[in-house]
Design a protein around this motif. Structure first.
Motif, short mmCIF file in Angstrom:
data_model
loop_
_atom_site.label_atom_id
_atom_site.label_comp_id
_atom_site.label_asym_id
_atom_site.label_seq_id
_atom_site.Cartn_x
_atom_site.Cartn_y
_atom_site.Cartn_z
N SER A 7 0.85 -1.18 0.00
CA SER A 7 0.00 0.00 0.00
C SER A 7 0.88 1.24 0.00
O SER A 7 1.97 1.23 0.58
CB SER A 7 -0.89 -0.01 1.24
OG SER A 7 -1.56 1.23 1.37
N THR A 9 -0.07 3.98 1.40
CA THR A 9 -0.36 4.76 2.61
C THR A 9 -0.08 4.00 3.90
O THR A 9 -0.02 4.62 4.95
CB THR A 9 -1.84 5.19 2.60
OG1 THR A 9 -2.67 4.02 2.53
CG2 THR A 9 -2.13 6.11 1.44
N GLU A 10 0.05 2.68 3.81
CA GLU A 10 0.28 1.88 5.02
C GLU A 10 1.58 1.11 4.88
O GLU A 10 2.01 0.79 3.77
CB GLU A 10 -0.87 0.88 5.21
CG GLU A 10 -2.21 1.53 5.42
CD GLU A 10 -3.33 0.49 5.48
OE1 GLU A 10 -3.03 -0.69 5.74
OE2 GLU A 10 -4.48 0.87 5.28
#
Length: 116
Positions: A7, A9-10
């Motif tokens: 990901s 964002t993670e």
């Protein structure tokens, strides 16, 4: 072998067997949808070619004829395209009315002659 979720964002995280199974099923379904879309697109393109030849109209008008017939007969475009192809190959197609195709082509010929 370990599989990780990627990901933007993670941070990376290890996927469980259940998460892997769910993701695999999602990808299979997406793949099936894409395969159907490609097949439908090819059938529709071929039907456009048949309407071009049958009606002696340009491809963009043939597309409009197909779309118009689909809406007027409440038939999915890919279904109608398949029927037109079978008709063009000389098959008797019970759910297809060649007169409707002729009317649709004639409607677009009239529109072409009408000043805009």
């Amino acid at each position: 072998m370990a599989f990780f979720a990627i990901s933007r964002t993670e941070p990376l995280r290890l996927l469980s067997a259940t998460e892997l199974a769910v993701e695999q099923e999602r990808l299979r379904a997406e793949n099936a949808q894409l395969q159907q879309a490609v097949t439908s697109h090819a059938v529709i393109d071929q039907a456009i070619g048949a309407v071009v030849a049958y009606g002696r109209i340009p491809p963009d008008e043939a597309w409009r004829v197909l779309r118009d017939m689909s809406q007027r007969t409440n038939t999915k475009l890919r279904t109608l395209a398949g029927r037109i192809l079978r008709y063009a190959q000389g098959e008797a197609v019970p759910d297809f009315d060649p007169a409707e195709l002729r009317r649709a082509i004639d409607r677009y010929r009239v529109l072409q002659r009408t000043p805009r």
